[in-house]
Design a protein around this motif. Structure first.
Motif, mmCIF file in Angstrom:
data_model
loop_
_atom_site.group_PDB
_atom_site.id
_atom_site.type_symbol
_atom_site.label_atom_id
_atom_site.label_comp_id
_atom_site.label_asym_id
_atom_site.label_seq_id
_atom_site.Cartn_x
_atom_site.Cartn_y
_atom_site.Cartn_z
ATOM 1 N N LEU A 24 -8.022 9.126 -7.342
ATOM 2 C CA LEU A 24 -6.832 9.513 -6.582
ATOM 3 C C LEU A 24 -5.899 8.307 -6.540
ATOM 4 O O LEU A 24 -5.904 7.537 -5.593
ATOM 5 C CB LEU A 24 -7.213 9.949 -5.169
ATOM 6 C CG LEU A 24 -8.348 10.974 -5.050
ATOM 7 C CD1 LEU A 24 -8.749 11.166 -3.602
ATOM 8 C CD2 LEU A 24 -7.935 12.294 -5.661
ATOM 9 N N LEU B 168 -2.904 6.980 0.567
ATOM 10 C CA LEU B 168 -3.112 8.413 0.746
ATOM 11 C C LEU B 168 -2.378 8.951 1.967
ATOM 12 O O LEU B 168 -1.958 10.109 1.990
ATOM 13 C CB LEU B 168 -4.611 8.706 0.871
ATOM 14 C CG LEU B 168 -5.457 8.390 -0.360
ATOM 15 C CD1 LEU B 168 -6.932 8.605 -0.061
ATOM 16 C CD2 LEU B 168 -5.043 9.247 -1.554
ATOM 17 N N THR C 105 -7.521 4.966 -5.621
ATOM 18 C CA THR C 105 -8.762 5.277 -4.909
ATOM 19 C C THR C 105 -9.773 5.914 -5.853
ATOM 20 O O THR C 105 -9.449 6.847 -6.584
ATOM 21 C CB THR C 105 -8.484 6.229 -3.732
ATOM 22 O OG1 THR C 105 -7.716 5.553 -2.738
ATOM 23 C CG2 THR C 105 -9.784 6.710 -3.103
ATOM 24 N N LEU D 168 1.074 6.053 -5.288
ATOM 25 C CA LEU D 168 0.329 7.240 -5.664
ATOM 26 C C LEU D 168 0.883 7.914 -6.911
ATOM 27 O O LEU D 168 0.370 8.948 -7.328
ATOM 28 C CB LEU D 168 0.316 8.255 -4.513
ATOM 29 C CG LEU D 168 -0.523 7.877 -3.294
ATOM 30 C CD1 LEU D 168 -0.556 9.032 -2.313
ATOM 31 C CD2 LEU D 168 -1.935 7.498 -3.691
#
Length: 283
Positions: free
Chosen positions: A175, A209, A178, A149
């Motif tokens: 994201l 996530l 994503t 991330l």
């Protein structure tokens, strides 16, 4: 009284025409500046506003100005804000930018007659952060993001407000790995709020996530809507359990009605990779 020091205003007033060439003021833990003016003060037409606020501690500033502590789930500290507006009262084309804790939020659109109760509509909203992991760790206490991330966060949408109904359309969100697109509406007018939305995704990295990192060989499969059968074609490598058996605290879900759907070309969770996924939540 407002705790303002070192206030300075320079400009001209000729008839109904006002020009502010420079206005500055020192506030507790911050500074404020303003430039602009009005072609006609009688009807507030020909307005031009360029205002800026810088503070090293937005929480202390708000408390100094209002006498009440800022009620927010996150401490932001330093903040840099700028608002530009042009037009006439009741029809101001506005652009606002706020930066704090690595976040940049931009809102632009036409503001109606706020004094008459008109709510802003058709606003363009965008939120960015250079590092999604840091953004989530800032907003969610004790959250530890997956290394995957540590990529940019970028969310853009159109915002409409009507009474107590808030609608986000044309949502485009990145994201990390994503990608999401869709719309969501929050209706706060009832005794129990209602949230509805539909999203599509080319890649839904759910494991990233939720802080679950992929290890070992990936497994692939295909998921179909609830009316048909879900099949998994392989067994994940390794003995680590990817799906937690701990009970989830779902009490917050009962505070509102939810009707949310997500369709994803690919969903990844740890070593599991599912294709053609349809998820639906109705509460």
């Amino acid at each position: 009284t407002l705790p303002i020091d070192n206030a300075h205003v320079a400009g001209t007033l000729k008839g109904q025409t006002l020009v502010i060439s420079d206005a500055t003021a020192t506030l507790p833990d911050g500074t404020f500046s303003l430039k602009g003016g009005a072609d006609n003060l009688s009807d507030l037409s020909g307005l031009v506003v360029d205002a800026a606020l810088q503070t090293k501690n937005v929480e202390a500033l708000v408390e100094s100005l209002t006498g009440k502590p800022l009620s927010a789930p996150v401490i932001f500290g330093a903040l840099d804000a700028n608002v530009k507006a042009k037009g006439k009262m009741g029809a101001l084309q506005t652009d606002a930018r706020v930066q704090s804790r690595g976040f940049t939020a931009v809102v632009s659109g036409l503001l109606g007659d706020m004094g008459a109760g008109a709510l802003p509509s058709d606003l363009a909203v965008r939120v960015q952060h250079a590092n999604l992991a840091q953004a989530l760790e800032t907003l969610v206490p004790n959250y530890r993001a997956a290394n995957t991330l540590r990529a940019p966060l970028d969310i853009a949408a159109k915002l409409n407000m009507s009474d107590k109904i808030y609608t986000l359309t044309d949502i485009k969100a990145a994201l990390g790995s994503t990608q999401l697109a869709g719309s969501v509406k929050a209706d706060m007018s009832g005794a129990k709020p209602s949230v509805t939305g539909e999203f599509t995704s080319t890649m839904l990295a759910l494991g990233d996530l939720l802080g679950v990192e992929s290890k070992g060989k990936s497994s692939t499969g295909k998921a179909t809507p609830a009316s048909t059968t879900t099949t998994i074609q392989a067994t994940p490598s390794g003995s680590a359990t990817q799906w937690s058996r701990d009970a989830l605290n779902t009490g917050w879900l009962r505070r509102a009605h939810f009707d949310l759907g997500v369709s994803a070309n690919t969903l990844a969770y740890g070593t599991w990779v599912l294709n053609e996924v349809d998820l639906k939540t109705v509460l």
